[in-house]
Structures are given as C-alpha cells and as structure tokens.
Design a protein around this motif. Structure first.
Motif, short mmCIF file in Angstrom:
data_model
loop_
_atom_site.label_atom_id
_atom_site.label_comp_id
_atom_site.label_asym_id
_atom_site.label_seq_id
_atom_site.Cartn_x
_atom_site.Cartn_y
_atom_site.Cartn_z
N ASN A 286 0.80 -1.22 0.00
CA ASN A 286 0.00 0.00 0.00
C ASN A 286 0.84 1.27 0.00
OD1 ASN A 286 -2.32 -1.54 0.00
ND2 ASN A 286 -2.46 -1.55 2.22
N LEU A 287 1.87 1.29 -0.86
CA LEU A 287 2.73 2.47 -0.92
C LEU A 287 2.83 2.99 -2.35
CD1 LEU A 287 5.67 1.19 1.31
CD2 LEU A 287 4.05 3.00 1.92
N LYS A 288 3.19 4.26 -2.45
CA LYS A 288 3.59 4.82 -3.74
C LYS A 288 4.83 5.67 -3.52
CE LYS A 288 -0.21 8.13 -3.18
NZ LYS A 288 -1.33 8.82 -3.86
N ALA A 289 5.51 6.03 -4.62
CA ALA A 289 6.82 6.68 -4.46
C ALA A 289 6.86 8.05 -5.12
CB ALA A 289 7.90 5.80 -5.06
N HIS A 290 7.54 8.97 -4.46
CA HIS A 290 7.73 10.30 -5.06
C HIS A 290 8.95 10.34 -5.97
CE1 HIS A 290 4.77 12.88 -3.10
NE2 HIS A 290 4.90 12.11 -2.04
N GLU A 291 9.96 9.51 -5.65
CA GLU A 291 11.20 9.62 -6.41
C GLU A 291 11.72 8.26 -6.87
OE1 GLU A 291 14.06 12.75 -4.90
OE2 GLU A 291 12.58 12.73 -3.29
N MET A 292 12.46 8.29 -7.97
CA MET A 292 12.98 7.05 -8.52
C MET A 292 14.38 7.29 -9.10
SD MET A 292 11.51 4.92 -11.78
CE MET A 292 11.93 6.22 -12.96
N GLY A 293 15.22 6.27 -9.02
CA GLY A 293 16.54 6.37 -9.63
C GLY A 293 16.82 5.13 -10.46
N VAL A 294 17.51 5.34 -11.59
CA VAL A 294 17.91 4.20 -12.42
C VAL A 294 19.43 4.23 -12.52
CG1 VAL A 294 17.82 3.20 -14.74
CG2 VAL A 294 15.78 4.24 -13.75
N TYR A 295 20.02 3.06 -12.37
CA TYR A 295 21.48 2.98 -12.41
C TYR A 295 21.88 1.81 -13.29
CZ TYR A 295 26.30 2.76 -10.76
OH TYR A 295 27.67 2.75 -10.70
N LEU A 296 22.83 2.04 -14.19
CA LEU A 296 23.30 0.96 -15.06
C LEU A 296 24.78 0.74 -14.82
CD1 LEU A 296 21.75 2.18 -18.44
CD2 LEU A 296 20.76 0.54 -16.82
N ARG A 297 25.18 -0.53 -14.76
CA ARG A 297 26.60 -0.81 -14.67
C ARG A 297 27.04 -1.47 -15.95
NH1 ARG A 297 28.63 -3.76 -9.55
NH2 ARG A 297 29.24 -5.29 -11.10
N PHE A 298 28.17 -1.01 -16.48
CA PHE A 298 28.63 -1.53 -17.77
C PHE A 298 29.70 -2.58 -17.58
CE2 PHE A 298 26.70 2.54 -18.49
CZ PHE A 298 25.90 2.30 -19.59
N LYS A 299 30.11 -3.17 -18.69
CA LYS A 299 31.02 -4.30 -18.62
C LYS A 299 32.32 -3.95 -17.89
CE LYS A 299 33.30 -7.73 -21.40
NZ LYS A 299 33.98 -7.96 -22.66
N GLU A 300 32.84 -2.78 -18.16
CA GLU A 300 34.12 -2.43 -17.55
C GLU A 300 33.94 -1.88 -16.14
OE1 GLU A 300 36.60 -3.66 -18.88
OE2 GLU A 300 35.68 -4.07 -20.83
N ARG A 301 32.84 -2.24 -15.51
CA ARG A 301 32.57 -1.95 -14.11
C ARG A 301 32.22 -0.49 -13.84
NH1 ARG A 301 33.94 -3.62 -9.60
NH2 ARG A 301 33.21 -5.71 -9.28
N ASP A 302 32.32 0.39 -14.81
CA ASP A 302 31.88 1.75 -14.52
C ASP A 302 30.37 1.83 -14.69
OD1 ASP A 302 31.90 3.80 -17.43
OD2 ASP A 302 31.76 1.62 -17.33
N GLY A 303 29.77 2.86 -14.13
CA GLY A 303 28.32 2.91 -14.19
C GLY A 303 27.81 4.33 -14.36
N ALA A 304 26.51 4.45 -14.57
CA ALA A 304 25.90 5.76 -14.71
C ALA A 304 24.49 5.69 -14.13
CB ALA A 304 25.84 6.16 -16.19
N GLY A 305 24.08 6.75 -13.46
CA GLY A 305 22.75 6.74 -12.86
C GLY A 305 22.09 8.10 -12.94
N LEU A 306 20.79 8.10 -12.75
CA LEU A 306 20.04 9.35 -12.84
C LEU A 306 18.76 9.20 -12.03
CD1 LEU A 306 20.87 11.81 -14.53
CD2 LEU A 306 19.22 11.08 -16.25
#
Ligand SMILES: [Mg+2]
Length: 440
Positions: A286-306
């Motif tokens: 019974n919850l909803k969210a105000h905020e969300m984040g997406v994060y991707l990790r790439f093969k060479e272990r570096d990542g990016a999120g927003l």
C-alpha cells in the motif's frame, strides 16, 4: 498478589532448514546425508546440508563436486524454493498457536512471546510446552527445530545456537550472566568484524568482558547499541517483542544480467520487467513513491545513474516505465559497451489513499483492488499465469534474459508478517475480484 513477570522470548530455528525440507518432501531421504545445491550446469555450490552430511565435513558454500567427493553416498538435490516457502508458512502457522505474538525474522526463524504460555497450556514448565511444539512441527510439518528461551532476543538466539540440532535450552532468570560469560562478542547478531575490532580495542573479547566495563565507556563509543550490549552482558536486558511494522522508506532491485548484454533494447526490456516487479512489491504494501533512480553498470565496471522526482507520488507502471525508458536512453547515449547490471530504486514513499470518496473509489483504491485481483488469479492458476505486456515482450524479444535462476528464497520480515496477517483474515478476494475487474 502475583508479581509482574518479565517477558520471556522464545527463539525458534529450523535445523538445516533447506535440507530438512527436502527430507520432508521425500521421505526416502530420511537418515541419508543430504545436501542441497547444484546450479544450472551442476557446477554450483552447496546451499544447505543436513547433519548427516555435515559429519563428512560438508559445509554451506562448498563446491558440489567437492561435497560429492567427500561423501559419494550423499544425495545431492536441487533446491525447491517454492516448497521451502510453503513449509515455512506451515511451520509458522502451527508455531503461532503457542503464542499471542510471533515475529518471523527469516524463512525458518522467528521469535515468540512465551511469557505466560506454560501456564496457559497447563504445562509444568516451558520445556514441556516447547517439547510439545517441537514434536508437532517434526511430525506434522516434517521440520526439526531448535529453540532457546530467555529474556531478550539476543540471548534467546544464543540459547538456540547452544543446543543445535533438535534441542531446547532455557536461560533462566538470574543465570544470564553465567551463560554469557565466555561467549565471544562476535557470536551476537549485529557484531561484524569492524565492531568486533573496536570492541577489542577496549579489551573486549567475550560478553563477560563487557560486564566488567563501566557503562559510560560503551555508551560513549557505541551509543544505544553499547548500552544494550552492557545490559545484556549483566543479564539485565529486558525487551518487549513487537512486530516491525515500520513503514518502508525505500525499495529497489539490482540485478546482474545473465550475460553482459550488448543489445540495449533487450537490456531495457529486462529493466522494465524488474521495475514492474518492484512496483508490485510496494503496491502490495500500500505504498507509492515520489522519487525514482535508475542505475546501469557496464562491462568495464563503470556505471551511470540518474534520478527523477515525479509530479505526485506514483505507482502506475505506465507512467513509471515511460520515465525509466527516458532515463535509460539518456544513460546509454553515446555508449557502446555491454550492460552488466541494471538497478532501479524508489524512495520518498507515501501510503496509498484507500479512503473511498464521494464519487466511488479513487485511483489508488482501484489500483490496489486490481492488484489483488491479479494476485488471486495467480493464486488460482499458478505462478506466471498473469503476464504484463513488458513480460510478454521480454519473453518474445529477449528470451535469453528470462532468468531460470531461482529467486532468493528469503522472505523479508515485512512480507512474512503480511502473510501471517493474511492467515488471520478470511479472504475477501472473491468480492474484491469482481469489483476490481469491473474497474479494470
Ligand atoms: Mg536455521
């Protein structure tokens, strides 16, 4: 006049739980060394071994081929997580008849308020009642358990550990300090290597060492935790058992793809499918969210999120998926390396508004009802009988990403408590279903 009693807490723990479940499911295995594990190509690790298998030196985490080498006559079984969950629920359902309050903490562990129970059940002592419960669980569910009774959860858990397998140990009032004296502090839940090191720095190796220190030193170094530890060490820690019921503040999922995925369309479908799974979990609460984040990790272990903040608290997969998709393409813009892991997180949660209004039911209410309807269909026709558009797309367009890996079997405490609550209430699904279907 009767004096007020301190609360007595019983800790219950399934012995070699997964392996015991396998024996309960297949009585032919009784008495044999059994270990559970495997992995998809038979190259996995042992995730549980019964006591007969442990005698051969088989431990959790050992490679299956090594276990087989040590114990060639042992039986290696693949895990059946759904069955473990079913037996867990059955075990707790029965255990709960022996207490006014049961707090499950994992698939095979929980705490019971046992304060007046021997009297309520007209037993001479706690041992007699626990024996009755242990017999019921072993005979009716097929799961052997160990139990410990004491004045706090910490102590009850230690008592259980001291008598495994298939045992019962009670730390009577007044005997706490003697019982704890030589127990290493690391044995306590919540003391990992870092804390143990800081404790060693002030001369603490065992719980008995804690009792000799002034309270002030522990309080200054470790705050509330230090104070509780000090009280425990002197046998003075008393607590009241209660259900967690703390509202969740965030929820998310991080999933490593079965292969480093060079096809971004496929990875996006996978991410959307994960997102819908997380949404299902928080709508169930019974919850909803105000905020969300997406994060991707790439093969060479570096990542990016927003991250993104929705205009209002959100739980509609349609709206959320559109945002996930937008963020995803922004994150991979200009990149070429394969994706290794996708993560999605929600935070700043708010309860759904479930009050019916003047014009019938609001969106929150309808979504929740729809959710219940889908759950009851799954309940009736089996897991996977309800599929979202995303799921169908994932299966048809990127079937190599549809994992056949069994999900982690641990049932989070909150979910377990909800399940227990469901057992109490007569199901109203029939009624909800017809109404929700009309709305949908
Ligand atoms: Mg256990």
């Amino acid at each position: 006049m009767k004096t007020l009693r301190h609360q007595r807490i019983l800790h219950l723990d399934g012995d070699a739980y997964f392996a015991s479940c396998e024996v309960a499911l297949d009585p032919k295995l009784r008495g044999q060394p059994v270990f559970v594990g495997g992995g998809r190509r038979g190259d996995g690790i042992v995730i549980a071994a019964n006591y007969q298998a442990k005698r051969y030196g088989i431990t959790t985490g050992m490679a299956c081929f090594e276990a087989k080498r040590r114990c060639p006559d042992g039986v290696l079984v693949k895990p059946h997580y759904d069955e473990y969950r079913r037996l867990s629920l059955e075990m707790f359902r029965r255990a709960r008849r022996y207490t006014p309050l049961l707090v499950p903490t994992s698939i095979d562990e929980g705490f019971l308020d046992f304060t007046d129970m021997p009297d309520v059940f007209r037993c001479a002592n706690a041992g007699e009642l626990v024996g009755k419960m242990k017999r019921e669980l072993a005979e009716e569910v097929g799961i052997p358990v160990s139990a410990g009774l004491a004045s706090s959860r910490w102590l009850a858990k230690l008592a259980t550990e001291s008598c495994k397998p298939d045992g019962f140990y009670e730390v009577k009032e007044g005997e706490e300090r003697a019982f704890l004296k030589d127990v290493p502090v690391q044995k306590l839940v919540g003391i990992a290597e870092r804390r143990a090191r800081s404790l060693r720095a002030i001369g603490v190796w065992t719980i008995g060492d804690v009792a000799l220190l002034p309270l002030e030193i522990l309080r200054r170094r470790f705050g509330v935790f230090g104070e509780e530890l000090w009280l425990l060490s002197r046998g003075e820690l008393r607590e009241r058992l209660s259900l967690s019921n703390k509202p969740r503040t965030c929820i998310g999922s991080a999933t490593t793809l079965p292969y480093d995925e060079p096809d971004y369309d496929a990875a996006l479908l996978f991410l959307l499918d994960q997102t819908e799974r997380v949404i299902t979990t928080f709508v169930r609460e019974n919850l909803k969210a105000h905020e969300m984040g997406v994060y991707l990790r790439f093969k060479e272990r570096d990542g990016a999120g927003l991250g993104v903040r929705f205009a209002g608290a959100q739980f509609e997969p349609r709206v959320i998926n559109a945002e996930v998709e937008r963020i995803f393409w922004q994150l991979v813009a200009g990149r070429t390396e394969p994706i290794r892991q996708v993560c999605v997180n929600f935070w700043n949660m708010e309860p759904l508004n479930l009050e019916p209004d003047l014009f019938g039911y609001n969106q929150d209410f309808k979504r929740r009802e729809l959710h219940h309807a889908l759950e009851s269909i799954e309940h009736q026709f089996g897991k996977g009988s309800v599929k979202t558009g995303t799921r169908l797309l994932l299966e048809s367009e990127a079937s190599h990403l549809v994992g056949d890996k069994p999900k982690c079997p641990f049932i989070p405490q909150r979910e377990m408590e909800l399940k227990m609550a469901e057992l109490d209430l007569p199901r109203t699904w029939g009624r909800s279903t017809s109404r929700a279907v009309k709305f949908a």
